[in-house]
Design a protein around this motif. Sequence first.
Motif, PDB file in Angstrom:
ATOM      1  N   THR A 108       0.772  -1.184  -0.021  1.00 18.70           N
ATOM      2  CA  THR A 108       0.233  -0.070   0.006  1.00 18.70           C
ATOM      3  C   THR A 108       0.845   1.349   0.011  1.00 18.70           C
ATOM      4  OG1 THR A 108      -1.696  -1.229   1.231  1.00 18.70           O
ATOM      5  CG2 THR A 108      -1.686   1.105   1.022  1.00 18.70           C
ATOM      6  N   VAL A 109       1.738   1.251   0.862  1.00 19.80           N
ATOM      7  CA  VAL A 109       2.982   2.414   0.859  1.00 19.80           C
ATOM      8  C   VAL A 109       3.423   2.640  -0.464  1.00 19.80           C
ATOM      9  CG1 VAL A 109       4.984   3.342   1.747  1.00 19.80           C
ATOM     10  CG2 VAL A 109       3.358   2.272   3.288  1.00 19.80           C
ATOM     11  N   ALA A 110       3.909   1.553  -1.148  1.00 21.09           N
ATOM     12  CA  ALA A 110       4.665   1.738  -2.576  1.00 21.09           C
ATOM     13  C   ALA A 110       3.721   2.177  -3.626  1.00 21.09           C
ATOM     14  CB  ALA A 110       4.999   0.145  -3.033  1.00 21.09           C
ATOM     15  N   ARG A 111       2.388   1.798  -3.443  1.00 17.82           N
ATOM     16  CA  ARG A 111       1.238   2.177  -4.307  1.00 17.82           C
ATOM     17  C   ARG A 111       1.094   3.682  -4.074  1.00 17.82           C
ATOM     18  NH1 ARG A 111      -1.625   4.551  -7.262  1.00 17.82           N
ATOM     19  NH2 ARG A 111      -3.454   3.854  -8.308  1.00 17.82           N
ATOM     20  N   LEU A 112       1.026   4.146  -2.939  1.00 20.01           N
ATOM     21  CA  LEU A 112       0.988   5.559  -2.627  1.00 20.01           C
ATOM     22  C   LEU A 112       2.003   6.599  -2.911  1.00 20.01           C
ATOM     23  CD1 LEU A 112      -0.576   7.845  -1.043  1.00 20.01           C
ATOM     24  CD2 LEU A 112       0.866   7.182   1.038  1.00 20.01           C
ATOM     25  N   LEU A 113       3.127   5.704  -3.001  1.00 20.52           N
ATOM     26  CA  LEU A 113       4.418   6.801  -3.387  1.00 20.52           C
ATOM     27  C   LEU A 113       4.897   6.514  -4.705  1.00 20.52           C
ATOM     28  CD1 LEU A 113       6.373   6.614   0.038  1.00 20.52           C
ATOM     29  CD2 LEU A 113       4.707   8.212  -0.502  1.00 20.52           C
ATOM     30  N   ASN A 114       4.164   5.750  -5.564  1.00 24.02           N
ATOM     31  CA  ASN A 114       4.629   5.250  -6.793  1.00 24.02           C
ATOM     32  C   ASN A 114       6.028   4.654  -6.844  1.00 24.02           C
ATOM     33  OD1 ASN A 114       2.335   5.958  -8.142  1.00 24.02           O
ATOM     34  ND2 ASN A 114       2.846   7.963  -8.435  1.00 24.02           N
ATOM     35  N   LEU A 115       6.471   3.717  -5.945  1.00 22.71           N
ATOM     36  CA  LEU A 115       7.484   2.991  -5.886  1.00 22.71           C
ATOM     37  C   LEU A 115       7.435   1.713  -6.580  1.00 22.71           C
ATOM     38  CD1 LEU A 115       8.229   3.890  -2.051  1.00 22.71           C
ATOM     39  CD2 LEU A 115       8.903   5.204  -4.156  1.00 22.71           C
ATOM     40  N   THR A 116       8.755   1.153  -7.022  1.00 17.90           N
ATOM     41  CA  THR A 116       8.987  -0.224  -7.362  1.00 17.90           C
ATOM     42  C   THR A 116       9.182  -0.950  -5.942  1.00 17.90           C
ATOM     43  OG1 THR A 116       9.504   0.472  -9.392  1.00 17.90           O
ATOM     44  CG2 THR A 116      10.175  -1.920  -8.530  1.00 17.90           C
ATOM     45  N   LEU A 117       8.389  -1.899  -5.577  1.00 19.16           N
ATOM     46  CA  LEU A 117       8.555  -2.848  -4.479  1.00 19.16           C
ATOM     47  C   LEU A 117       9.296  -4.100  -4.813  1.00 19.16           C
ATOM     48  CD1 LEU A 117       7.840  -3.431  -1.381  1.00 19.16           C
ATOM     49  CD2 LEU A 117       6.047  -4.660  -2.463  1.00 19.16           C
ATOM     50  N   VAL A 118      10.345  -4.432  -3.966  1.00 21.80           N
ATOM     51  CA  VAL A 118      11.222  -5.689  -4.088  1.00 21.80           C
ATOM     52  C   VAL A 118      10.328  -6.733  -3.097  1.00 21.80           C
ATOM     53  CG1 VAL A 118      13.456  -6.961  -3.632  1.00 21.80           C
ATOM     54  CG2 VAL A 118      13.311  -4.678  -4.551  1.00 21.80           C
ATOM     55  N   VAL A 119      10.206  -7.858  -3.590  1.00 24.51           N
ATOM     56  CA  VAL A 119       9.470  -9.133  -2.624  1.00 24.51           C
ATOM     57  C   VAL A 119      10.009  -9.024  -1.362  1.00 24.51           C
ATOM     58  CG1 VAL A 119       9.457 -11.327  -2.428  1.00 24.51           C
ATOM     59  CG2 VAL A 119       8.820 -10.519  -4.738  1.00 24.51           C
ATOM     60  N   PRO A 120       9.279  -8.843  -0.376  1.00 26.38           N
ATOM     61  CA  PRO A 120       9.709  -8.593   1.133  1.00 26.38           C
ATOM     62  C   PRO A 120      10.618  -9.636   1.461  1.00 26.38           C
ATOM     63  CG  PRO A 120       7.313  -7.881   0.496  1.00 26.38           C
ATOM     64  CD  PRO A 120       7.653  -8.744  -0.434  1.00 26.38           C
ATOM     65  N   VAL A 151       1.005  -1.987  -8.376  1.00 25.15           N
ATOM     66  CA  VAL A 151       2.245  -1.935  -7.901  1.00 25.15           C
ATOM     67  C   VAL A 151       3.410  -2.924  -8.818  1.00 25.15           C
ATOM     68  CG1 VAL A 151       4.184  -1.839  -6.257  1.00 25.15           C
ATOM     69  CG2 VAL A 151       1.714  -1.259  -5.641  1.00 25.15           C
ATOM     70  N   ARG A 152       4.469  -2.317  -9.433  1.00 31.94           N
ATOM     71  CA  ARG A 152       5.374  -2.997  -9.838  1.00 31.94           C
ATOM     72  C   ARG A 152       6.517  -3.851  -8.774  1.00 31.94           C
ATOM     73  NH1 ARG A 152       8.055   0.942 -12.969  1.00 31.94           N
ATOM     74  NH2 ARG A 152       6.252   1.047 -14.185  1.00 31.94           N
ATOM     75  N   ILE A 153       6.317  -5.038  -8.894  1.00 31.19           N
ATOM     76  CA  ILE A 153       7.120  -5.604  -7.856  1.00 31.19           C
ATOM     77  C   ILE A 153       8.194  -6.331  -8.472  1.00 31.19           C
ATOM     78  CG2 ILE A 153       7.044  -7.648  -6.054  1.00 31.19           C
ATOM     79  CD1 ILE A 153       3.744  -6.672  -5.816  1.00 31.19           C
ATOM     80  N   LEU A 154       9.232  -6.467  -8.019  1.00 32.21           N
ATOM     81  CA  LEU A 154      10.748  -7.185  -8.390  1.00 32.21           C
ATOM     82  C   LEU A 154      11.004  -8.356  -7.562  1.00 32.21           C
ATOM     83  CD1 LEU A 154      13.113  -4.271  -9.175  1.00 32.21           C
ATOM     84  CD2 LEU A 154      11.450  -5.398 -10.634  1.00 32.21           C
ATOM     85  N   ARG A 155      11.604  -9.529  -8.301  1.00 31.74           N
ATOM     86  CA  ARG A 155      11.660 -10.515  -7.249  1.00 31.74           C
ATOM     87  C   ARG A 155      12.992 -10.329  -6.410  1.00 31.74           C
ATOM     88  NH1 ARG A 155      10.558 -16.072  -8.046  1.00 31.74           N
ATOM     89  NH2 ARG A 155       8.884 -16.423  -9.510  1.00 31.74           N
ATOM     90  N   ARG A 156      13.834  -9.788  -6.957  1.00 37.33           N
ATOM     91  CA  ARG A 156      15.049  -9.397  -6.128  1.00 37.33           C
ATOM     92  C   ARG A 156      15.587  -8.006  -6.312  1.00 37.33           C
ATOM     93  NH1 ARG A 156      15.758 -13.406  -9.431  1.00 37.33           N
ATOM     94  NH2 ARG A 156      15.336 -14.821  -7.752  1.00 37.33           N
TER      95      ARG A 156
END
Length: 494
Positions: A108-120, A151-156
């Motif tokens: 949700t934070v990544a979506r709000l800030l237009n970020l690319t998220l790495v798999v947690p 959201v754009r999510i990267l594996r690593r």
Amino acid sequence: MEVRSETTQARSEKLPPPVVPKPRVQVWFVRVCSSILVWTCLVQLFAAGELWHTRIFTGLTNQISRFSAPVEPLPLPPPRNYTSNGILLVSCNGGLNQMRSAICDMVTVARLLNLTLVVPELDKTSFWADPSGFEDIFDVRHFIDSLRDEVRILRRLPKRYTRKYGYQMFEMPPVSWSDEKYYLQQVLPLFSKHKVVHFNRTDTRLANNGLPLTLQRLRCRVNFQGLKFTPQLEALGSKLVRILQQRGPFVALHLRYEMDMLAFSGCTHGCSEEEAEELKKMRYTYPWWREKEIVSEERRAQGLCPLTPEEVALVLKALGFEKNTQIYIAAGEIYGGEHRLSVLREAFPRIVKKEMLLESTELQQFQNHSSQMAALDFMVSVASNTFIPTYDGNMAKVVEGHRRFLGFKKTILLDRKKLVELLDLHHNKTLTWDQLAVAVKEAHERRRGAPTRQRVISDKPKEEDYFYANPQECLCEGTKCNDLFGHRNSSLTR
């Protein structure tokens, strides 16, 4: 001689002519020809169906092909097109369900800030020391694909941003219970200075309420749709549920009477002096646990301790559960082992655990992985006819929210403070058993997971309703919310 021959001749004239059996080849030839004729007609009919596209033939061919052709996956949502402001790397802390909630928050934070998220990254250094990674517990491909329209999510993390390549990453723990203004005004500017920001703590870093509806519903979407367990865990969890359901209705009892909970909460009611000392030493062993000196009985009187197995036996009987009730223990190893469960098992002989229902070979790959074992308990708890947690920890809250989302399934939320008071009065013979039973039922008449408005305490977020226990924004829409929740007092109806 002539007379006998005449008689014989007369008899032979009366008998019917003998039946000459048909050769086997002839019988099989007829059958083969008949089969060919039937199949030819069927082929012609299906061919006609393909040409005419009639509803009947299309339905038939679909029913047949259903069993022969692989099921096509649902189409993926189109990826969201946006310019990324940076890369968010997060390290979750805590047990499975605390990390689950944190993952929902970080998406949700990544979506709000237009970020690319790495798999947690999951916690591997806490008390449980579980080496499981995200992909060992959750279906990582589904996680990435199902949320790609948000959201754009990267594996690593890309190699050029790793320490191995000399990149100095900026690390920080976000402020707990923060709203969108904090992230927009104080966190987003950091990404213009640092391409990658690492959140090294993620527990309760997003406010329970007061956020825009779109963000609240995204938290729910991640929780209820984006986070699926691995196919292996899903299959074994489904098997557990199936075995239990074949035996009849069942209660999932989240008996949080485990060593870590007792040690860190300081609750030693019912323990021997040796056990109390062992738990105290364990609490001091972990420097990150700030509270060291705890008065157990004071904590218990405040309702801050998990109920003991002996107390649970009395409470279940007082609530009206019969002796033949099937009870699944959704927990790890109970402190004191089977000996400590003896009173509860005597009251309810049909107590089972996953280790009793599954072969040891089936559980082997998940053992020594507390989060994966907790995932099995989670699935059973969500599917149970009744869910009863003996402590309101993270699993209890997240399961409660799932059961609300699935149609407000029966969840009995024990009022531990009231129960301790009643049980002590009964123990002191001030209350008879009948009086205790009546009082326990009355105390929980409106604590069974029915629809209720979120309890909001703006200056005390720890005391208000946890979002994932009662995700009100995801349970109704518009005017239907008033019909669903009415004007009931949330503090009473939970």
